[in-house]
Enzyme design. Structure first.
Site, short mmCIF file in Angstrom:
data_model
loop_
_atom_site.label_atom_id
_atom_site.label_comp_id
_atom_site.label_asym_id
_atom_site.label_seq_id
_atom_site.Cartn_x
_atom_site.Cartn_y
_atom_site.Cartn_z
N ASP A 104 0.80 -1.22 0.00
CA ASP A 104 0.00 0.00 0.00
C ASP A 104 0.85 1.28 0.00
O ASP A 104 1.84 1.36 0.73
CB ASP A 104 -0.86 -0.03 1.27
N GLU B 198 1.45 -0.61 -5.02
CA GLU B 198 0.55 0.50 -5.36
C GLU B 198 1.36 1.76 -5.58
O GLU B 198 2.02 2.25 -4.67
CB GLU B 198 -0.48 0.75 -4.25
C1 GLC Z 1 -3.71 3.51 -0.27
C2 GLC Z 1 -5.03 2.82 -0.12
C3 GLC Z 1 -6.03 3.80 0.40
C4 GLC Z 1 -5.56 4.30 1.73
C5 GLC Z 1 -4.15 4.87 1.66
C6 GLC Z 1 -3.56 5.04 3.02
O1 GLC Z 1 -3.74 4.48 -1.25
O2 GLC Z 1 -5.41 2.22 -1.32
O3 GLC Z 1 -7.31 3.24 0.51
O4 GLC Z 1 -6.43 5.29 2.19
O5 GLC Z 1 -3.28 4.03 0.95
O6 GLC Z 1 -3.23 3.80 3.58
#
Ligand code: GLC
Ligand code: MG
Length: 599
Positions: A237, A310
């Site tokens: 993440d 991500e």
């Molecule tokens: C990522 C997740 C999102 C979250 C953020 C903080 O972007 O996909 O949902 O709010 O990280 O953890």
């Protein structure tokens, strides 16, 4: 320019092969089929646990709910399911604020429930991937509490700073002007410790300090802990924000410059993010996690444990996650181009081409592409692209080379829920106000999964679900779509099945481009096997095209394998490539064989 790819023919290069107008990209032709590792052609499926299936009637999805629906995933043809966070959390950011990285959120179940989920998944030969949230923990995490109290070993677990003194007022101010993702300062004063701490997301999501080796080790322990429990890898993440610049020689953090993108001074993009995102140290950390995955497999055997990253960053940064000639990196940094480019450039065949070019032209040699059209942070794909294009987009991510990712409900054509200010849950929206929250809210794509046309769409027996249902659940749901002769669901399943059975889709080369104004075409080809051709009319009116404008080497006729709901053509029939009429939203998958069987 011609690059040669030695190993995988799905590794792509872009070569203009014919003097045609606006298109075309082509890959090197492949004559051999390379055997791929499981994740390279995988169908990943993202589960948002809170909204997938509620087994205990509290209106909140849970692990036993997921376990009870694993057969559904199997039936879809999913290879691996990624679960958004299931760990203990005060749920400020719905699990992305973790207070115990080693246990399960009680609303979702117990560690035993998790073990049962893994056991059932193993029986079904489904892989489970967890969400690894490395950047921050909840402020209720023990680590944070200990750090607040400066307990030995935890003093520097987070990014602490005294702040600075305003020369005019003499008052204390945050260390820098940095802004958090959910509006407002990225610094929060802590009265106990008498310092500010950094939070790139909500106040309750304190940034871990990756310049502290103890933190780096602790987070690798998190990875090994869940690997021990049988997971097949991690979706990592918010990786680009892992590191921030270090303070200068006076111990001060530099300010970010104003971006010029918005006048909203609270919004993250009011400032540039050069100092707090996309640092080189972050790339190296991903390489270190890859070592953890590879070592684990070497010691314990079994299939490759994957890392999906991500990142919403420019290609020059994103592609580094793949690793380089000497270092292995993440297996797949997510490719969000079909979301981001289509949002900035508008929905059209030419934007799709830009999005695809932008990934494949930058993809390092020998790496695997991947395609994503939605997730829990974005509006629903069918709402963004229009319901009429839902099948066309589901087809596209499965026809393009490499792995594809489905967010729960995309297979049904689920659309955004309409969430009132009163029902709003997402901190990104709650931190704004009633007038502007819809710009920020992520709730619309997080509404309960639609299983049936009955009460709460079969998601829960509760009187009230944690978010209201989307309005269309009576027609858009698994039960109704499975019973219908044709539906988004049946089309999706046919696509997954084709992907699994077709060596051309798994190993073939790729050529793609635009014909007419708004028709996108992809050809996948492999010598000795049938070619597969995808053609989608993304215009709002019908058009007749000649596919020979795209590729003069196509046979005169192609056999229809799969068609979008807009299509009235008959599967198994032959269509003349020189005069193919396409209705608005009509998307077809055809093959070059004159019998309807695909290779
Ligand atoms: C990522 C997740 C999102 C979250 C953020 C903080 O972007 O996909 O949902 O709010 O990280 O953890
Ligand atoms: Mg529940």
């Amino acid at each position: 320019m011609q690059q040669i790819f030695t190993k995988l023919s799905v590794a792509l290069c872009c070569v203009v092969v014919l003097a045609q107008p606006i298109w075309a990209c082509d890959t090197t032709s492949s004559t051999t089929t390379t055997s791929m590792d499981w994740w390279q052609t995988a169908q990943f499926y993202q589960i948002y646990p809170r909204s997938f299936m509620d087994s205990d009637g509290d209106g909140i999805g849970d692990l036993n709910g997921i376990t009870s629906k694993l057969e559904y995933l199997k039936d879809l043809g999913v290879t691996a399911a990624w679960l958004s966070p299931i760990f203990t959390s005060p749920m400020v950011d719905f699990g992305y604020d973790i207070s115990d990285f080693f246990d399960i959120q009680p609303e979702y179940g117990t560690l035993d429930d998790f073990k049962a989920l893994i056991k059932r998944a193993n029986e079904l030969d489904l892989k489970i991937i967890l969400d690894f949230v490395p950047n921050h923990s909840s402020d209720e995490n023990d680590w944070f509490v200990k750090s607040v109290n400066r307990e030995k070993g935890y003093e520097d677990y987070y990014v602490w700073h005294d702040g600075k003194t305003n020369a005019e007022t003499g008052e204390r101010e945050p260390p820098s002007n940095w802004l958090q993702a959910f509006r407002g300062s990225a610094w929060e004063w802590n009265d106990v410790r008498q310092q500010y701490y950094l939070h790139q997301f909500a106040v309750q999501q304190a940034d871990l300090n990756y310049r502290n080796p103890l933190v780096v080790e602790q987070m690798k322990r998190v990875l090994r802990y869940w690997l021990d429990l049988g997971v097949a890898g991690f979706r990592c993440d918010a990786v680009p924000v892992l590191f921030e610049i270090e303070p200068d020689e006076n111990g001060q953090y530099a300010d970010e410059e104003v971006s010029g993108l918005t006048n909203d001074t609270e919004a993250r993009n009011y400032l540039k993010s050069d100092l707090i995102e996309n640092l080189p140290e972050t790339i190296d950390m991903a390489y270190q996690w890859r070592v953890v995955m590879d070592d684990y497999q070497r010691i314990h055997g079994g299939d490759t444990r994957v890392l999906l990253i991500e990142t919403y960053a420019p290609p020059a940064y994103t592609m580094q996650f793949y690793g380089n000639r000497s270092v292995a990196g993440a297996h797949l940094p997510f490719n969000f181009n079909l979301i981001t480019v289509l949002a900035s450039d508008g929905f059209s065949a030419s934007s799709i081409k830009t999005a695809v070019d932008n990934w494949l032209d930058n993809l390092p040699a020998g790496r695997t592409a991947n395609w994503v059209i939605g997730n829990h942070d974005q509006r629903r794909a069918a709402s963004r692209y229009g319901t009429a294009n839902a099948d066309a987009m589901n087809m596209l991510v499965m026809i393009l080379p490499g792995a594809s990712v489905t967010y729960q409900g995309e297979e049904l054509g689920m659309t955004d829920g309409d969430i009132s200010w009163e029902d709003t849950q997402d901190p990104a929206a709650c931190n704004s106000n009633q007038d502007i929250y819809e710009q920020f809210t992520r709730d619309p794509s997080r509404t309960p999964f639609q299983w049936t046309s009955g009460t709460n769409a079969g998601f829960s027996t509760a009187a009230k679900t944690w978010l209201p249902l989307a309005a269309d659940y009576e027609t858009v749901n698994v039960e109704t779509e499975a019973a219908a002769q044709r539906s988004h669901l049946s089309i999706y399943k046919a696509l997954v099945a084709l992907r699994k059975s077709s060596v051309t889709l798994q190993n073939g080369s790729t050529k793609y481009g635009i014909i007419s104004d708004n028709v996108f075409v992809v050809k996948r080809y492999l010598s000795g096997s049938d070619s597969i051709i995808y053609v989608a009319n993304l215009a709002s009116k019908g058009v007749t095209v000649s596919l020979l404008d795209f590729d003069t080497t196509l046979p005169t006729h192609l056999t229809l394998l799969i068609r979008s709901l807009q299509s009235a053509k008959a599967e198994g029939s032959l269509f003349e490539v020189s005069g193919l009429s396409l209705a608005a939203g009509e998307a077809l998958v055809l093959n070059s064989s004159s019998s309807s069987s695909s290779s």
